[in-house]
Design an enzyme around this catalytic site. Structure first.
Site, PDB file in Angstrom:
ATOM      1  N   LYS B 105       0.815  -1.224   0.000  1.00 46.96           N
ATOM      2  CA  LYS B 105       0.000   0.000   0.000  1.00 46.96           C
ATOM      3  C   LYS B 105       0.848   1.273   0.000  1.00 46.96           C
ATOM      4  CE  LYS B 105      -4.119  -2.039   0.446  1.00 46.96           C
ATOM      5  NZ  LYS B 105      -5.182  -1.903  -0.551  1.00 46.96           N
ATOM      6  N   GLU B 127      -9.684   6.297   2.942  1.00 47.61           N
ATOM      7  CA  GLU B 127     -10.576   5.296   3.536  1.00 47.61           C
ATOM      8  C   GLU B 127      -9.708   4.095   3.884  1.00 47.61           C
ATOM      9  OE1 GLU B 127      -9.998   5.424   0.339  1.00 47.61           O
ATOM     10  OE2 GLU B 127      -9.511   3.309   0.007  1.00 47.61           O
ATOM     11  N   SER B 394       1.747  -9.697  -0.550  1.00 49.17           N
ATOM     12  CA  SER B 394       1.432  -8.267  -0.517  1.00 49.17           C
ATOM     13  C   SER B 394       1.654  -7.608   0.847  1.00 49.17           C
ATOM     14  CB  SER B 394      -0.012  -8.047  -0.967  1.00 49.17           C
ATOM     15  OG  SER B 394      -0.902  -8.803  -0.163  1.00 49.17           O
TER      16      SER B 394
HETATM   17  C1  LIG Z   1      -1.540  -6.846   2.714  1.00 48.68           C
HETATM   18  C2  LIG Z   1      -2.703  -6.546   1.851  1.00 48.68           C
HETATM   19  N1  LIG Z   1      -2.869  -7.228   0.715  1.00 48.68           N
HETATM   20  C3  LIG Z   1      -3.920  -6.994  -0.090  1.00 48.68           C
HETATM   21  C4  LIG Z   1      -4.888  -6.068   0.231  1.00 48.68           C
HETATM   22  C5  LIG Z   1      -6.064  -5.915  -0.683  1.00 48.68           C
HETATM   23  O1  LIG Z   1      -6.045  -4.751  -1.445  1.00 48.68           O
HETATM   24  P1  LIG Z   1      -5.676  -4.776  -2.977  1.00 48.68           P
HETATM   25  O2  LIG Z   1      -6.559  -5.795  -3.622  1.00 48.68           O
HETATM   26  O3  LIG Z   1      -5.973  -3.400  -3.453  1.00 48.68           O
HETATM   27  O4  LIG Z   1      -4.260  -5.116  -3.127  1.00 48.68           O
HETATM   28  C6  LIG Z   1      -4.747  -5.308   1.411  1.00 48.68           C
HETATM   29  C7  LIG Z   1      -5.753  -4.281   1.794  1.00 48.68           C
HETATM   30  O5  LIG Z   1      -5.848  -3.804   2.883  1.00 48.68           O
HETATM   31  C8  LIG Z   1      -3.632  -5.562   2.235  1.00 48.68           C
HETATM   32  O6  LIG Z   1      -3.462  -4.879   3.385  1.00 48.68           O
END
Ligand SMILES: Cc1ncc(COP(=O)(O)O)c(C=O)c1O
Lengths: 269, 412
Positions: B105, B127, B394
């Site tokens: 993020k 948000e 992620s």
């Molecule tokens: C570690 C992590 N992965 C994935 C997501 C999902 O968001 P996005 O689909 O935009 O990557 C989030 C959202 O809070 C997150 O904190």
């Protein structure tokens, strides 16, 4: 001639301003909505804006959000909204009814089906809060043959080329959002609204309505002095929220509030 | 009527990287469905983004911050032990969990905060669901000396107490949203309401590839560093491109960040993993691409979870970051073109993967990322031993240990 056009023509001939109250369909209940629509007309409303409830009303302040929640909680759906209009039309053939809401309920039903149903029950116009003209061509093409007006919003941030374009594609009337904010805000600046209306008038001969932030007879009168129509939403919906359980008191309260606005608009110098 | 849900003939698509069109449409998806007051400000934002995203000074500052503040490049790590135990493809983890603040993020918030600064906006709003984007926004606001307001569903505030406190430590104001289902979608509604009221001095940092144009494109571009690095690292380490990419999809920002630089490498297969919650068949899930329909929400047209009358329905997923009823419009388009596959895994499968990766590789993944890990564990054994899968890890799982403990009946 459409009901909306006939309505504005008649008002103009009598040197009067249009009073357009907003209520949410299904708030406080489906049956009471139809009754309230008649109360509004009897008390002096010229056009009715009927809110189609949506789960995510991004452009609305807390008062209309709650109304939407109450209506959905009562199980109100798009077909119920059409039925409300149909029932209203059983006793009233002349007062224009405009549906106001968000795009997704229309997307889901499909443009053709939504518009056919709306036209069938006697809907005269649509205000779709999250459908700016840039995205509106496909729906407009479906609305036109049915004679339903797509009423566009203009806001304090609408400038230059976009303002010209909106004036070109609009029909029925134009709805000026008096302030930057959501419905129910209260920083309406009459002088600033007047300046913007002058600018818009130089580009179109359509009637100009003003909404957002009109709370009482005094502001309604001030805005009526510079516009062709005033829209009153949150201040009315607040009264519905307060008296929802007691239908006689509710109708009396709504009637006297709308009458006070009517009187104020009819006493513009 | 719009022709939705139709498979697109993709033989006519020259480049899958050519989207969106000038008006922000990805095929029939995307666009700009917002109230009139936001149209002018969105045009301004688009112009500023178009200008600065090509400006060498802006690019240099963004890259400098990604390197020295975020800690990029993040490693591409060959998970040998896990690959061996699964007995199939070689699995490489793109370690976004090692970034400052613990997730991908921050890539986006650094980019948007730089843009806000150049546009002269001193107040930022955001948000958040899980709190990761809220923390990343509060972090960049602290660093650039900006005021920061974070909208968060009252329900999520209770679930994510630690991240709420982190945001407050960083100087942000956290506003509890009591409307609707009191989760992420309602926080987004409330942030939009703030923005429409304060457009003159406020920059809205949206946390995923959703929202009105240009957000889906801008957020994608700021996250595409993930895929660019991974592509080069894979070539450097293995001498070739991967066979498959896997990433979880909430709004879809980490997924599109990994996928986008590979979209025209047709031999690379792509899997986005949605949250199946209790199981798609139960209706209690967060998988609009698997089980939703196209519609309009939060400024764009995309796949949504909705009832027959277009009311948005509540989602269910153990990971708050995937608990969203919509998805970025580019994913909707990639689904219809068939370029990417969208699959789902349940809460239970994700929890199992959370534990396995933790015990086998010593890496505690976020519950969001655990969905990607779980799907990888399903496909890897079917693949050759010299096949390569890149998984977007992620985020790190520290924020989720309370959820995992509670699920197992443990009080910390
Ligand atoms: C570690 C992590 N992965 C994935 C997501 C999902 O968001 P996005 O689909 O935009 O990557 C989030 C959202 O809070 C997150 O904190």
């Amino acid at each position: 001639m459409s009901r909306i056009e006939a309505c504005f023509n008649a008002l103009k001939n009598n040197n009067k301003k249009a009073l357009i109250p907003f209520i949410t369909a299904g708030d406080p209940s489906l049956n009471l909505t139809v009754e309230l629509m008649h109360v509004l007309v009897d008390a002096g409303a010229d056009i009715i804006e009927l809110g189609v409830p949506f789960s995510d009303p991004m452009a609305d302040g807390p008062v209309i959000q709650r109304a939407s929640e109450r209506a959905l909680h009562n199980g109100t759906n798009t077909d119920d909204v059409f039925n409300i209009v149909k029932e209203f039309r059983g006793k009233n053939e002349s007062t224009p009814v405009i549906l106001m809401g968000y795009m997704n309920p229309i997307e889901v039903m499909g443009y053709e089906q939504f518009v056919e149903k709306a036209a069938g029950v006697g809907v005269d116009g649509l205000i779709i809060v999250d459908l700016p003209p840039e995205e509106a061509a496909e729906l407009s093409a479906v609305l036109k043959p049915h004679g339903i007006d797509q009423i566009f919003l203009i806001s304090p941030t609408t400038r230059g080329e976009r303002l010209n374009r909106i004036c070109e594609v609009a029909s029925g009337f134009l709805y000026y959002v008096s302030l930057k904010g959501v419905t129910g805000s209260n920083q309406l600046d009459v002088k600033a609204v007047g300046d913007k209306l002058d600018e818009i008038r130089s580009k179109t001969s359509l009637p100009l309505g003003v909404g957002f932030g009109i709370k009482d007879a005094k502001i309604a009168q001030a805005v009526g002095t510079i516009s062709d129509a005033v829209v009153v939403g949150s201040a009315l919906v607040e009264r519905i929220a307060e008296h929802g359980e007691n239908s006689n008191k509710l109708k009396a309260e709504v009637s006297s509030f709308i009458s006070s606005l009517r009187t104020a608009l009819d006493n513009i110098e | 009527m719009l022709e939705t849900n139709k498979k697109i003939d993709n033989s006519e698509i020259e480049s899958f990287k050519s989207m969106p069109d000038k008006r922000g449409h990805f095929g029939i998806y995307g666009g700009r469905f917002v109230s009139e007051t936001l149209m002018g400000p969105l045009e301004e934002l688009e112009q500023a983004y178009n200008k600065y995203s090509k400006d060498p000074d802006f690019i240099a500052e963004f890259e400098h911050d990604l390197k020295h503040y975020v800690g990029r490049p993040s490693p591409l790590y060959h998970a040998k032990r896990w690959s061996e135990q699964l007995g199939g493809a070689q699995i490489y983890l793109k370690r976004e969990d090692l970034n400052h603040t613990g997730a991908h993020k921050i890539n986006n918030t650094v980019g948007q905060a730089l843009l806000a600064k150049l546009m002269g906006k001193r107040r930022i709003i955001a948000e958040t669901g899980a709190g990761q984007h809220g923390v990343a926004s509060a972090t960049v606001a602290a660093r650039y000396g900006m005021e920061c307001i974070v909208y968060m569903g009252a329900e999520d505030i209770q679930r994510q107490a630690m991240n709420v406190f982190r945001m407050k430590l960083l100087g942000a104001t956290v506003v509890a949203v009591e409307a609707g289902s009191r989760t992420l979608k309602d926080a987004l509604n409330e942030a939009m309401r703030d923005w429409v009221t304060n457009v003159d001095d406020t920059f809205y940092i949206i946390g995923t590839v959703a929202g009105p144009h240009p957000y889906p494109t801008m957020v994608r571009d700021f996250n595409a560093v993930v895929g660019r690095e991974a592509r080069q690292q894979c070539l450097d380490q293995t001498g070739r491109l991967p066979d498959s990419l896997v990433a979880c999809v909430g709004g879809g920002s980490n997924a599109i960040g990994l996928f986008h630089p590979f979209l025209d490498d047709k031999e690379v297969s792509i899997f986005g993993v949605e949250g199946a919650g209790d199981g798609i068949e139960t209706g209690r899930h967060a998988a609009p691409l698997n089980a939703g329909k196209p519609g309009v929400l939060h400024g764009n047209r995309t796949y949504l979870m909705e009832d027959n009358y277009g009311q948005i329905i509540e989602t269910h997923c153990i990971s708050a970051g995937l608990d969203y009823p919509g998805v970025g419009p580019e994913h909707a388009w990639l689904k219809d073109t068939g370029r990417a596959n969208y699959v789902s895994v349940t809460d239970i499968e994700a929890l199992d993967a959370f534990h396995k990766l933790t015990r086998i590789e010593g890496i505690i993944p976020a519950l969001e990322s655990s969905h990607a890990v779980a799907y990888t564990a399903k496909i890897a054994p079917e693949m050759d031993k010299d096949a390569i899968i890149i998984v977007n890890l992620s985020g790190r799982g520290d924020k989720d240990i309370h959820t995992v403990a509670a699920h197992e009946g443990i009080t910390l």
